[in-house]
Design a protein around this motif. Sequence first.
Motif, PDB file in Angstrom:
ATOM      1  N   GLU A 203       0.765  -1.215   0.083  1.00 32.23           N
ATOM      2  CA  GLU A 203      -0.008   0.030   0.017  1.00 32.23           C
ATOM      3  C   GLU A 203       0.852   1.239  -0.005  1.00 32.23           C
ATOM      4  O   GLU A 203       0.507   2.496   0.242  1.00 32.23           O
ATOM      5  N   GLN A 204       2.052   1.221  -0.319  1.00 29.33           N
ATOM      6  CA  GLN A 204       2.950   2.359  -0.617  1.00 29.33           C
ATOM      7  C   GLN A 204       3.149   3.008   0.763  1.00 29.33           C
ATOM      8  O   GLN A 204       3.492   4.172   0.877  1.00 29.33           O
ATOM      9  N   VAL A 205       2.992   2.441   1.801  1.00 30.93           N
ATOM     10  CA  VAL A 205       3.520   2.843   3.188  1.00 30.93           C
ATOM     11  C   VAL A 205       4.760   2.304   3.686  1.00 30.93           C
ATOM     12  O   VAL A 205       5.039   1.213   3.671  1.00 30.93           O
ATOM     13  N   LEU A 206       5.647   3.336   4.135  1.00 34.66           N
ATOM     14  CA  LEU A 206       6.833   2.908   4.156  1.00 34.66           C
ATOM     15  C   LEU A 206       7.046   2.327   5.726  1.00 34.66           C
ATOM     16  O   LEU A 206       6.633   2.811   6.745  1.00 34.66           O
ATOM     17  N   ALA A 207       7.522   1.247   5.620  1.00 33.20           N
ATOM     18  CA  ALA A 207       7.840   0.517   6.912  1.00 33.20           C
ATOM     19  C   ALA A 207       9.072   0.148   7.214  1.00 33.20           C
ATOM     20  O   ALA A 207       9.817  -0.077   6.190  1.00 33.20           O
ATOM     21  N   TYR A 208       9.793   0.084   8.272  1.00 33.87           N
ATOM     22  CA  TYR A 208      10.956  -0.030   8.855  1.00 33.87           C
ATOM     23  C   TYR A 208      11.157  -1.418   9.305  1.00 33.87           C
ATOM     24  O   TYR A 208      10.317  -2.085  10.059  1.00 33.87           O
ATOM     25  N   GLY A 209      12.122  -2.271   9.210  1.00 35.10           N
ATOM     26  CA  GLY A 209      12.425  -3.479   9.769  1.00 35.10           C
ATOM     27  C   GLY A 209      11.941  -4.602   8.998  1.00 35.10           C
ATOM     28  O   GLY A 209      11.735  -5.842   9.418  1.00 35.10           O
ATOM     29  N   ALA A 210      11.752  -4.405   7.571  1.00 36.72           N
ATOM     30  CA  ALA A 210      10.676  -5.650   7.124  1.00 36.72           C
ATOM     31  C   ALA A 210      11.996  -6.527   6.671  1.00 36.72           C
ATOM     32  O   ALA A 210      11.487  -7.756   6.633  1.00 36.72           O
ATOM     33  N   HIS A 211      12.988  -6.246   6.233  1.00 38.48           N
ATOM     34  CA  HIS A 211      13.915  -7.334   5.817  1.00 38.48           C
ATOM     35  C   HIS A 211      15.096  -7.213   6.329  1.00 38.48           C
ATOM     36  O   HIS A 211      16.005  -7.798   5.793  1.00 38.48           O
ATOM     37  N   GLY A 212      15.255  -6.660   7.614  1.00 36.16           N
ATOM     38  CA  GLY A 212      16.430  -6.671   8.330  1.00 36.16           C
ATOM     39  C   GLY A 212      16.365  -5.690   9.500  1.00 36.16           C
ATOM     40  O   GLY A 212      15.164  -5.226   9.925  1.00 36.16           O
TER      41      GLY A 212
END
Length: 224
Positions: A203-212
Amino acid sequence: MSARDNILNKLRSSLEDTKPRPDDFNVDLVTKPWSYDSTQGKIKQLRAMMESVRTEVYQTTQAEWVSIFADVLKQKQVNNLLYAPTVKWGTQIENYWAKNTTLPTLKTYDRPVEEWKHELFFEVDASITSTLGGIAATGSLIVWPTTEEPRLMSLVPPIHFAILEASKIANNFYEAQQILNWADNTPTNALLISGPSKTADIEQVLAYGAHGPKELIVIILEDA
């Protein structure tokens, strides 16, 4: 004649009467626009780039960095820390921890990942690793995983601390490759890290920590 041989013959015949393009690579195009006046100039550029993507940066010295590091761990309420005891920074951590018993529990990467996968992925709060250097122009760390500091140390824990020696910050990627002699010693798994893990796929919402790591904290040693 097989289809494979037919394709290869066509490729070979297409090169008849052709000449290799001369190597007109211009070093100035990838160096001069991305060069900075001094070590402080490189630090300033690297900080600006890294902090723009939510990386925390601390400038300190070899004599003071461990105490600053310990304070940040307390602020972030870290309960345990993954570190490499055999590297230079690991020894300094151990010596400081021996005099301060209220600091987070130290953990080491001393067994195959299969033997402690659940603990590594779900119970380790933070890690600290060394770096080969940095790139001022792009605000990147150069990390080359080793048996002492495996790749997962900088990838799995939610908070990643990285130690960067100011003297090892290159102006640009081309210069970094020259300094590290990658033409003759190309790393198999070099990493360029510019900030904490983030994605905007959903949904084009910036999220931190998704892949690291959700947080990246760089400690720059100005006298190293």
